[in-house]
Structure formats: structure tokens, C-alpha cells
Design a protein around this motif. Structure first.
Motif, PDB file in Angstrom:
ATOM      1  N   ARG A 196     -10.569  56.538 -48.654  1.00 37.69           N
ATOM      2  CA  ARG A 196     -11.310  56.103 -47.462  1.00 37.69           C
ATOM      3  C   ARG A 196     -10.521  55.063 -46.688  1.00 37.69           C
ATOM      4  O   ARG A 196      -9.926  54.170 -47.287  1.00 37.69           O
ATOM      5  N   ASN A 245     -16.508  54.510 -41.379  1.00 38.96           N
ATOM      6  CA  ASN A 245     -15.788  55.031 -42.539  1.00 38.96           C
ATOM      7  C   ASN A 245     -15.107  56.329 -42.166  1.00 38.96           C
ATOM      8  O   ASN A 245     -15.709  57.183 -41.497  1.00 38.96           O
ATOM      9  N   TYR A 303     -13.056  59.419 -44.054  1.00 41.06           N
ATOM     10  CA  TYR A 303     -12.613  60.024 -45.307  1.00 41.06           C
ATOM     11  C   TYR A 303     -11.757  61.237 -44.955  1.00 41.06           C
ATOM     12  O   TYR A 303     -12.307  62.294 -44.588  1.00 41.06           O
TER      13      TYR A 303
HETATM   14  C1  OGA Z   1     -21.321  52.460 -47.485  1.00 39.82           C
HETATM   15  C2  OGA Z   1     -21.768  53.808 -47.904  1.00 39.82           C
HETATM   16  C3  OGA Z   1     -21.782  56.198 -47.576  1.00 39.82           C
HETATM   17  C4  OGA Z   1     -21.134  57.248 -46.727  1.00 39.82           C
HETATM   18  O1  OGA Z   1     -20.465  52.383 -46.580  1.00 39.82           O
HETATM   19  O2  OGA Z   1     -21.837  51.472 -48.065  1.00 39.82           O
HETATM   20  O3  OGA Z   1     -22.523  53.899 -48.833  1.00 39.82           O
HETATM   21  O4  OGA Z   1     -21.648  58.351 -46.702  1.00 39.82           O
HETATM   22  N1  OGA Z   1     -21.326  54.890 -47.236  1.00 39.82           N
HETATM   23  O5  OGA Z   1     -20.112  56.966 -46.099  1.00 39.82           O
END
Ligand code: OGA
Ligand code: NI
Length: 337
Positions: free
Chosen positions: A123, A194, A196
Motif C-alpha cells: 500500500r 490509500n 493498493y
Molecule cells: C484504513 C482501512 C481499509 C481499506 O485505512 O484504516 O482500514 O479498504 N482501510 O482500504
């Protein structure tokens, strides 16, 4: 030499620093997706039903989804686009924002806590402070050009939603509507984007390993096409939360677990990755004010029911949380009486 962030790099093989030991892998084939966490329609005219549904979801799952939440689909789509555009920027551009110091109010980083952990997570994330907006927007990224306007607007809307949900949660615990909000003080608001990337060996690693959120309440905007979020059920099994284009995923954080005296749990959850497509998610974290004291109010405890946790300030808690690695015991365990 390995670049500091994953996004923008090509990998044909999972680097060894991401490989979990055999006993600590996601076992993706054992994860169920036949069930789902409760879906609460916030446009329901019967407010008591909303409160009941939220209470049930918090007791049974620590997680729920909300639809008809008042944040427009257009704004949600714009935020997801901004997230994709940001992570598609050239690596050199992104690295100007790189930091692994959790106290920074704007930073791009990778994995979770790169200096504390033994195995890394698949990530990258941008983490920004969002409240008060006037204070923090000037330090936000200038690229993509729509970042500040779009994310600023989104932060206002999501904060309003989060506070409404905290009122409902308070009522679902038979407290006054504003008890939780008053206890949390002037709440901070953090947001993560986030990212990924597609992963060459998704069975051997995590996007984020099992963790609980250290804040009060989290409102997660999930990728609308690519799944990855999994929640641990009471029976210990993992459940995959399928993307729902009109819903936010909401979860109880450690602070509401503490102030509810453990009646509502801050539940373990994780993000897994896949071989085909990058996934984004945008969680908003509502956080108690630094000097708010977190203590279960007497009204929540039955006759003779002792407080489980000692009182603490959020500043103290947050410091402890970031001094650890993610997949250790629940951070609240360290605050038990
Ligand atoms: C977080 C989390 C979940 C996701 O950032 O605390 O749990 O699906 N993310 O990215
Ligand atoms: Ni989380």
C-alpha cells in the motif's frame, strides 16, 4: 535500488520484504462474501428505526454501510478520480511529499509504519489533516489541480455526516444525542487516500494487515469496482465487503469502544490485494480532540458495572498507537484497568 513508494513502479515478483510467513497469510479462499454487513438507509423517515439499526450493527459487527447519506454521487466520483490522478503522478512529483513521520500533517508514505515493521504492506497512502480546513488546505498537494477544491468540499460534507452518525450512535446507547460529541471535544479530522497497486502475489501479503482504527469513527469510501476490504466476524471468520457504489462503510474506532465501556467493539479489519487491478480507498477518521479525556460515562454502565478502561487523553492514545506495529494486540488492551 528500490523506490520508496510502490505506485508508479513495476513489479513482476513480490519483493521478499513483503512476504508474510506461512501462518500469517490472508488465506483468500477461506474468506466468505455471501453475507454482508447491515445497510442503513439514512432517508428512512422513521428515525427510531435508523437508531435501532445502527445499534444492532454496532453490537453485532462494529461495521455498517449507509446509503442516502446526503453526499452527492458526483462529489464521491470526483474524490475517487482525484485519488487515482494523484497516485498516477510521476514518482518524483509524489516523493516531494514523502515522509515516514506520523506527526506530519501532510505526508505520502507506504505500507504502515515502515520504520517499526518487519514485513511491509502492499500500500501507498497520502494522509492529510482536514480540520479546520482553513488551517490545513494551504499545505495540501497542488496536484492534481482539482485536489484542494474537491477534497475540501468532500471533507465538509463527510464531517457533517460523521457528526450525525455520532448522534445516532449516542442515542442507540441510550445516551443523550450529544453525549458522545460533547465528550470528544472539538474533533480532529484526518483523511487518507490509500492506493493498493495490483500485486504479483496477493496470497502472500496484505494491503493492510488486520488492525482496528485508533480514532472514534471512520467513514470509508471504497473503490467502486475493486474489492479488498475484509471484516472479522464474531465467529472469527473473515467477510469480504463487496463494493456498493452508493454507500459509505462506517466503523466504530477504539475511542467509541472505550467510551461505550466495550458495548460497541472496534473490530479487526484488513485490506487484501489482487493481481489484476489497483484499488483505491478514502477513509475519513474523526478523532477526539487531543486533550479530550476518554472515559465511559456512568450512564452507560449498568448498576455495579465497573469501567473496563482507565481514563486517558486521545493524545496519549494516539502516541501509543503509532509507536507500535499494526498486527499486534488491540491497542486498547494497554489501557485496561
Ligand atoms: C484504513 C482501512 C481499509 C481499506 O485505512 O484504516 O482500514 O479498504 N482501510 O482500504
Ligand atoms: Ni482501518
Amino acid at each position: 535500488m528500490q523506490a520508496k513508494v510502490l505506485s508508479g513502479n513495476q513489479f513482476s515478483k513480490l519483493p521478499s520484504s513483503y512476504i508474510r510467513r506461512e501462518s500469517d497469510r490472508p488465506r483468500l479462499s477461506q474468506v466468505s462474501d455471501s453475507n454482508n454487513i447491515p445497510l442503513v438507509d439514512l432517508s428512512n423517515p422513521h428515525k427510531t428505526q435508523i437508531v435501532e439499526q445502527i445499534g444492532h450493527a454496532c453490537r453485532e459487527y462494529g461495521f455498517f454501510q449507509v446509503v442516502n447519506h446526503g453526499v452527492s454521487r458526483k462529489l464521491v466520483d470526483q474524490v475517487l478520480n482525484v485519488a487515482h490522478e494523484f497516485f498516477n503522478l510521476p514518482v518524483e512529483e509524489k516523493l516531494k511529499l514523502y515522509s515516514d513521520d506520523p506527526s506530519k500533517t501532510v505526508r505520502l508514505s507506504t505500507s504502515f509504519n515502515v520504520n517499526k515493521e518487519n514485513v511491509h504492506n502492499w500500500r501507498d497512502y497520502l494522509r492529510i489533516h482536514c480540520y479546520p480546513l482553513d488551517k490545513f488546505v494551504p499545505e495540501w498537494p497542488n496536484a492534481p489541480s482539482s485536489f484542494k477544491d474537491t477534497v475540501g468540499e468532500y471533507c465538509k460534507e463527510v464531517r457533517g455526516l460523521g457528526l450525525r452518525l455520532q448522534e445516532a450512535i449516542s442515542e442507540s446507547l441510550n445516551l443523550e444525542k450529544d453525549t458522545i460529541i460533547n465528550m470528544l471535544g472539538e474533533q480532529g479530522q484526518h483523511m487518507a487516500m490509500n492506493y493498493y497497486p495490483a500485486c504479483p502475489e496477493p496470497d502472500l501479503t496484505y494491503g493492510l494487515p488486520a488492525h482496528t482504527d485508533p480514532n472514534a469513527l471512520t467513514i470509508l469510501l471504497q473503490d467502486q469496482q475493486v474489492s479488498g476490504l475484509q471484516v472479522k466476524l464474531k465467529d472469527g471468520k473473515w467477510l469480504a465487503i463487496k463494493p456498493h457504489p452508493d454507500a459509505f462503510v462506517v466503523n466504530i474506532g477504539d475511542q467509541i469502544q472505550a467510551l461505550s465501556n466495550g458495548k460497541y467493539k472496534s473490530v479487526w479489519h484488513r485490506a487484501v490485494v489482487n493481481a489484476d487491478r489497483a484499488r483505491v480507498s478514502v477513509p475519513t477518521f474523526l478523532c477526539p480532540s487531543e486533550n479530550a479525556t476518554i472515559n465511559a460515562p456512568g450512564a452507560i454502565r449498568g448498576e455495579g458495572e465497573p469501567a473496563i478502561y482507565r481514563g486517558f487523553t486521545y493524545a496519549e492514545y494516539y502516541q501509543k498507537f503509532w509507536s507500535r506495529n499494526l498486527d499486534q494486540e488491540h491497542c486498547l488492551e494497554l489501557f485496561k484497568k
